[in-house]
Design a protein around this motif. Sequence first.
Motif, short mmCIF file in Angstrom:
data_model
loop_
_atom_site.label_atom_id
_atom_site.label_comp_id
_atom_site.label_asym_id
_atom_site.label_seq_id
_atom_site.Cartn_x
_atom_site.Cartn_y
_atom_site.Cartn_z
N UNK A 1 0.96 -1.37 0.00
CA UNK A 1 -0.11 -0.37 0.38
C UNK A 1 0.51 1.28 -0.26
N UNK A 2 2.04 1.16 0.81
CA UNK A 2 2.44 2.24 1.10
C UNK A 2 3.78 2.53 -0.78
N UNK A 3 3.74 1.34 -1.24
CA UNK A 3 4.46 1.05 -2.46
C UNK A 3 4.15 1.79 -3.37
N UNK A 49 6.08 3.60 -10.02
CA UNK A 49 7.30 2.29 -10.35
C UNK A 49 8.56 2.54 -10.64
N UNK A 50 9.08 3.88 -11.40
CA UNK A 50 9.92 3.56 -12.24
C UNK A 50 10.79 4.48 -10.68
N UNK A 51 10.28 4.86 -9.84
CA UNK A 51 11.02 5.16 -9.24
C UNK A 51 11.21 3.95 -7.72
N UNK A 52 10.95 2.48 -7.80
CA UNK A 52 11.15 1.38 -6.74
C UNK A 52 12.51 1.50 -6.91
N UNK A 93 13.24 6.50 -2.47
CA UNK A 93 12.50 7.57 -2.74
C UNK A 93 10.87 6.61 -1.57
N UNK A 94 11.83 5.51 -1.04
CA UNK A 94 10.74 4.95 -0.55
C UNK A 94 11.96 4.24 0.94
N UNK A 95 12.68 4.67 1.33
CA UNK A 95 13.33 4.24 2.56
C UNK A 95 12.54 4.36 3.89
N UNK A 112 9.68 0.50 7.97
CA UNK A 112 8.10 0.13 8.06
C UNK A 112 8.55 -1.69 7.84
N UNK A 113 8.52 -1.56 6.81
CA UNK A 113 8.48 -3.24 6.99
C UNK A 113 8.98 -4.02 7.33
N UNK A 114 10.46 -3.61 7.38
CA UNK A 114 11.41 -4.64 7.95
C UNK A 114 10.97 -4.42 9.64
#
Length: 128
Positions: free
Chosen positions: A27-29, A34-37, A42-44, A49-51
């Motif tokens: 949901x956060x991603x 998606x070009x910045x994945x 961009x998503x650290x 939070x995921x880890x």
Amino acid sequence: GACQQTNLCNESLMLEKLPACGKSFEEMMKKVDSKKWCNLTEFIMYYDNFTQCTEREANNASCFWPNPLAEGFITGIHKQFFSNCTSEKVHWEDPPDEILITLILIPVTLTCAMITLVVWCSKRSDIL
């Protein structure tokens, strides 16, 4: 002596809870293009939070973290989001022959010129 109670890892509970971490990360991603994945900056925070979520759920199930089951789950998330993020290796090539010859001849010519100048000056010093 006192008996020490040991908590066994409840793998089924952990595997039941980990998908919630993956769903939250997914949901956060969605907020990230998606070009910045492949750009970690961009998503650290989402990944952090995921880890933390996977670690918390493993600990709640009395499992150490990381463990093979949690690693397998995390690897699945990586395949889902980051499979196209391969590091590009630089392929080195020789420069064109014209440039290569120039780069070789310049120092050789300068070396010969300096040797000639030193020899010529040493002969001239005898005359002076």
